[in-house]
Design an enzyme around this catalytic site. Structure first.
Site, PDB file in Angstrom:
ATOM      1  N   ARG A 237      -0.687   3.828   0.317  1.00  0.00           N
ATOM      2  CA  ARG A 237      -1.982   3.848  -0.356  1.00  0.00           C
ATOM      3  C   ARG A 237      -1.954   4.987  -1.369  1.00  0.00           C
ATOM      4  O   ARG A 237      -1.385   6.058  -1.094  1.00  0.00           O
ATOM      5  CB  ARG A 237      -3.125   4.103   0.641  1.00  0.00           C
ATOM      6  N   GLU A 266      -7.722   2.016  -8.218  1.00  0.00           N
ATOM      7  CA  GLU A 266      -7.174   0.697  -8.560  1.00  0.00           C
ATOM      8  C   GLU A 266      -8.302  -0.221  -9.000  1.00  0.00           C
ATOM      9  O   GLU A 266      -9.369  -0.181  -8.385  1.00  0.00           O
ATOM     10  CB  GLU A 266      -6.444   0.104  -7.352  1.00  0.00           C
ATOM     11  N   HIS A 285      -0.220  -3.147  -7.225  1.00  0.00           N
ATOM     12  CA  HIS A 285      -0.475  -3.349  -5.779  1.00  0.00           C
ATOM     13  C   HIS A 285      -0.055  -4.755  -5.337  1.00  0.00           C
ATOM     14  O   HIS A 285      -0.885  -5.566  -4.923  1.00  0.00           O
ATOM     15  CB  HIS A 285      -1.964  -3.098  -5.459  1.00  0.00           C
TER      16      HIS A 285
HETATM   17  P1  NAP Z   1       2.221   1.003  11.167  1.00  0.00           P
HETATM   18  O1  NAP Z   1       3.196   0.105  11.821  1.00  0.00           O
HETATM   19  O2  NAP Z   1       0.987   1.394  11.899  1.00  0.00           O
HETATM   20  O3  NAP Z   1       3.015   2.303  10.683  1.00  0.00           O
HETATM   21  C1  NAP Z   1       2.421   3.466  10.250  1.00  0.00           C
HETATM   22  C2  NAP Z   1       3.253   4.625  10.745  1.00  0.00           C
HETATM   23  O4  NAP Z   1       2.694   5.832  10.224  1.00  0.00           O
HETATM   24  C3  NAP Z   1       3.260   4.754  12.264  1.00  0.00           C
HETATM   25  O5  NAP Z   1       4.595   4.841  12.710  1.00  0.00           O
HETATM   26  C4  NAP Z   1       2.482   6.028  12.535  1.00  0.00           C
HETATM   27  O6  NAP Z   1       2.990   6.799  13.616  1.00  0.00           O
HETATM   28  C5  NAP Z   1       2.709   6.798  11.250  1.00  0.00           C
HETATM   29  N1  NAP Z   1       1.644   7.765  11.023  1.00  0.00           N
HETATM   30  C6  NAP Z   1       0.305   7.582  11.066  1.00  0.00           C
HETATM   31  N2  NAP Z   1      -0.330   8.721  10.763  1.00  0.00           N
HETATM   32  C7  NAP Z   1       0.629   9.643  10.525  1.00  0.00           C
HETATM   33  C8  NAP Z   1       0.593  11.015  10.176  1.00  0.00           C
HETATM   34  N3  NAP Z   1      -0.578  11.650   9.993  1.00  0.00           N
HETATM   35  N4  NAP Z   1       1.782  11.656  10.021  1.00  0.00           N
HETATM   36  C9  NAP Z   1       2.947  11.017  10.222  1.00  0.00           C
HETATM   37  N5  NAP Z   1       3.035   9.725  10.556  1.00  0.00           N
HETATM   38  C10 NAP Z   1       1.889   9.053  10.704  1.00  0.00           C
HETATM   39  O7  NAP Z   1       1.692   0.359   9.800  1.00  0.00           O
HETATM   40  P2  NAP Z   1       2.505  -0.577   8.784  1.00  0.00           P
HETATM   41  O8  NAP Z   1       2.278  -1.998   9.124  1.00  0.00           O
HETATM   42  O9  NAP Z   1       3.888  -0.061   8.657  1.00  0.00           O
HETATM   43  O10 NAP Z   1       1.671  -0.276   7.442  1.00  0.00           O
HETATM   44  C11 NAP Z   1       1.609   1.030   6.926  1.00  0.00           C
HETATM   45  C12 NAP Z   1       0.641   1.110   5.764  1.00  0.00           C
HETATM   46  O11 NAP Z   1       1.200   0.493   4.634  1.00  0.00           O
HETATM   47  C13 NAP Z   1      -0.692   0.370   5.962  1.00  0.00           C
HETATM   48  O12 NAP Z   1      -1.632   1.140   6.669  1.00  0.00           O
HETATM   49  C14 NAP Z   1      -1.142   0.080   4.548  1.00  0.00           C
HETATM   50  O13 NAP Z   1      -1.998   1.094   4.088  1.00  0.00           O
HETATM   51  C15 NAP Z   1       0.150   0.124   3.757  1.00  0.00           C
HETATM   52  N6  NAP Z   1       0.478  -1.191   3.176  1.00  0.00           N
HETATM   53  C16 NAP Z   1       0.527  -1.322   1.823  1.00  0.00           C
HETATM   54  C17 NAP Z   1       0.833  -2.559   1.285  1.00  0.00           C
HETATM   55  C18 NAP Z   1       0.905  -2.735  -0.199  1.00  0.00           C
HETATM   56  O14 NAP Z   1       0.498  -3.788  -0.693  1.00  0.00           O
HETATM   57  N7  NAP Z   1       1.467  -1.819  -0.939  1.00  0.00           N
HETATM   58  C19 NAP Z   1       1.082  -3.659   2.097  1.00  0.00           C
HETATM   59  C20 NAP Z   1       1.019  -3.478   3.471  1.00  0.00           C
HETATM   60  C21 NAP Z   1       0.712  -2.236   4.008  1.00  0.00           C
HETATM   61  P3  NAP Z   1       2.981   6.279  15.157  1.00  0.00           P
HETATM   62  O15 NAP Z   1       4.047   5.251  15.221  1.00  0.00           O
HETATM   63  O16 NAP Z   1       3.283   7.488  15.942  1.00  0.00           O
HETATM   64  O17 NAP Z   1       1.591   5.733  15.365  1.00  0.00           O
END
Ligand code: NAP
Length: 326
Positions: A237, A266, A285
């Site tokens: 993000r 955005e 995006h």
């Molecule tokens: P996810 O599986 O929940 O992975 C997020 C990771 O970040 C988790 O491993 C979490 O740790 C870690 N985390 C959370 N807070 C943290 C912090 N303060 N410091 C360090 N690590 C932290 O989510 P995902 O499916 O990979 O998606 C991640 C993000 O990508 C989404 O929330 C979204 O905003 C973004 N995204 C963007 C697009 C785009 O179009 N560009 C598309 C999809 C997603 P733990 O494992 O310990 O909980």
């Protein structure tokens, strides 16, 4: 009487028909703002919402007293007031997993395009300026064999790392809230404090969710820790990064290049210098924006909403709300 839902996301005819079997559907194609008068008029009667990109505020929830569930067609839910939803007993469902690989593809697209200066050099061809063999002033840098640092090592971070480690022979470092021993075994990934990861990585890729803790996680201090040859990629993000600091780091040559799918504001303001910088690859995006994945995400949201409104446990439940049953 059937429950009523408001659909403002892109759903295909089959998905609308599937919803129609269980609920009454009112569609709002192309809805740009929650202030739309027809949408506001429908809110008091709505039991469910399905869509993406709309800022849901506690004030909007006040106008929707019958609301039981929201199915967002996204994995990120930073634009939802989770606590307020939970207090009101409203279920929030997202769409993890189905977009992981496509978003990781986008991450790698940015890594490759920024490293090999693909857009800048394609532009040179388009302008008719390819007059001689390309010299060192246009050389890029290798991706294979380099060090890839993931900030956030969840579903998408791991999928980017897999591409790097298995496809490009990269060494993988990660910084994440919790350790990931299985991924360490699978990919030879090594956990680092974020500062060390920044100093050691050739490519830094951000995949943490936007939360109060991660807002502006990467700023002036963090860019200063990176190698001057580092390439910075953000597919999470925009607000995770202090964009002014990023612009300065690129302008001052503190890092070499950036690949960005997301921005603090955005759509990106036409005033932003970022898309005009030759060392920036800026995308609108498109992390999950393929036909296959957007269809799968919409389907997952439809399935979630139907289950939630039936009082059953949805596949993906973000908040801890007691199910109503029946
Ligand atoms: P996810 O599986 O929940 O992975 C997020 C990771 O970040 C988790 O491993 C979490 O740790 C870690 N985390 C959370 N807070 C943290 C912090 N303060 N410091 C360090 N690590 C932290 O989510 P995902 O499916 O990979 O998606 C991640 C993000 O990508 C989404 O929330 C979204 O905003 C973004 N995204 C963007 C697009 C785009 O179009 N560009 C598309 C999809 C997603 P733990 O494992 O310990 O909980």
């Amino acid at each position: 009487m059937k429950k009523r839902i408001l659909a403002y996301g892109r759903l295909n005819d089959e998905q609308l028909a599937q919803l129609g079997q269980d609920v009454e559907v009112q569609t709002f194609p192309g809805l740009a703002s929650a202030d739309d008068p027809a949408f506001r008029a429908a809110l008091p009667h709505a039991h469910g919402l399905i869509g993406a990109g709309l800022a849901i505020t506690p004030e909007l929830l006040d106008a929707a007293p019958r609301l039981e569930a929201i199915a967002t067609i996204s994995v990120g839910y930073d634009n939802y007031p989770v606590e307020a939803l939970t207090r009101r007993g409203i279920l929030l469902c997202n769409t993890p997993d189905v977009l992981t690989e496509t978003t990781a593809d986008t991450g790698f697209l940015l890594i490759m395009a920024a490293a090999r200066r693909a857009l800048e050099l394609a532009d040179l061809v388009k302008r008719g300026d390819w007059n001689a063999g390309i010299g060192p002033e246009h050389f890029g840098s290798d991706v294979h064999g380099k060090t890839l640092g993931l900030i956030g090592f969840g579903r998408i971070g791991a999928a980017v790392a897999r591409r790097g480690a298995l496809g490009f022979g990269m060494r993988v470092l990660y910084s994440n809230a919790s350790p990931k021993p299985e991924l360490e075994r699978e990919l030879g990934a090594e956990r680092r404090e974020m500062d060390r990861l920044l100093a050691e990585s050739d490519f830094v890729c951000v995949t943490v969710p936007l939360t109060p803790e991660t807002e502006h996680l990467i700023g002036e201090r963090e860019f200063a820790l990176m190698k001057p040859s580092a390439i910075f990629v953000n597919i999470a993000r925009g607000k995770v990064v202090n964009e002014a600091a990023l612009i300065e780091a690129l302008e001052m040559g503190r890092i070499r290049a950036a690949g960005l799918d997301v921005f603090e504001q955005e759509p990106l303001s036409p005033e932003s210098p970022l898309p005009h910088m030759t060392n920036v690859v800026a995308l609108p995006h498109i992390g999950s924006a393929t036909h296959e994945t957007r269809t799968a995400m919409a389907q997952r949201a439809v399935d979630n909403l139907i289950l939630a409104l039936k009082g059953e446990r949805p596949i993906d439940l973000v908040n801890d709300v007691a199910l109503r049953g029946g």
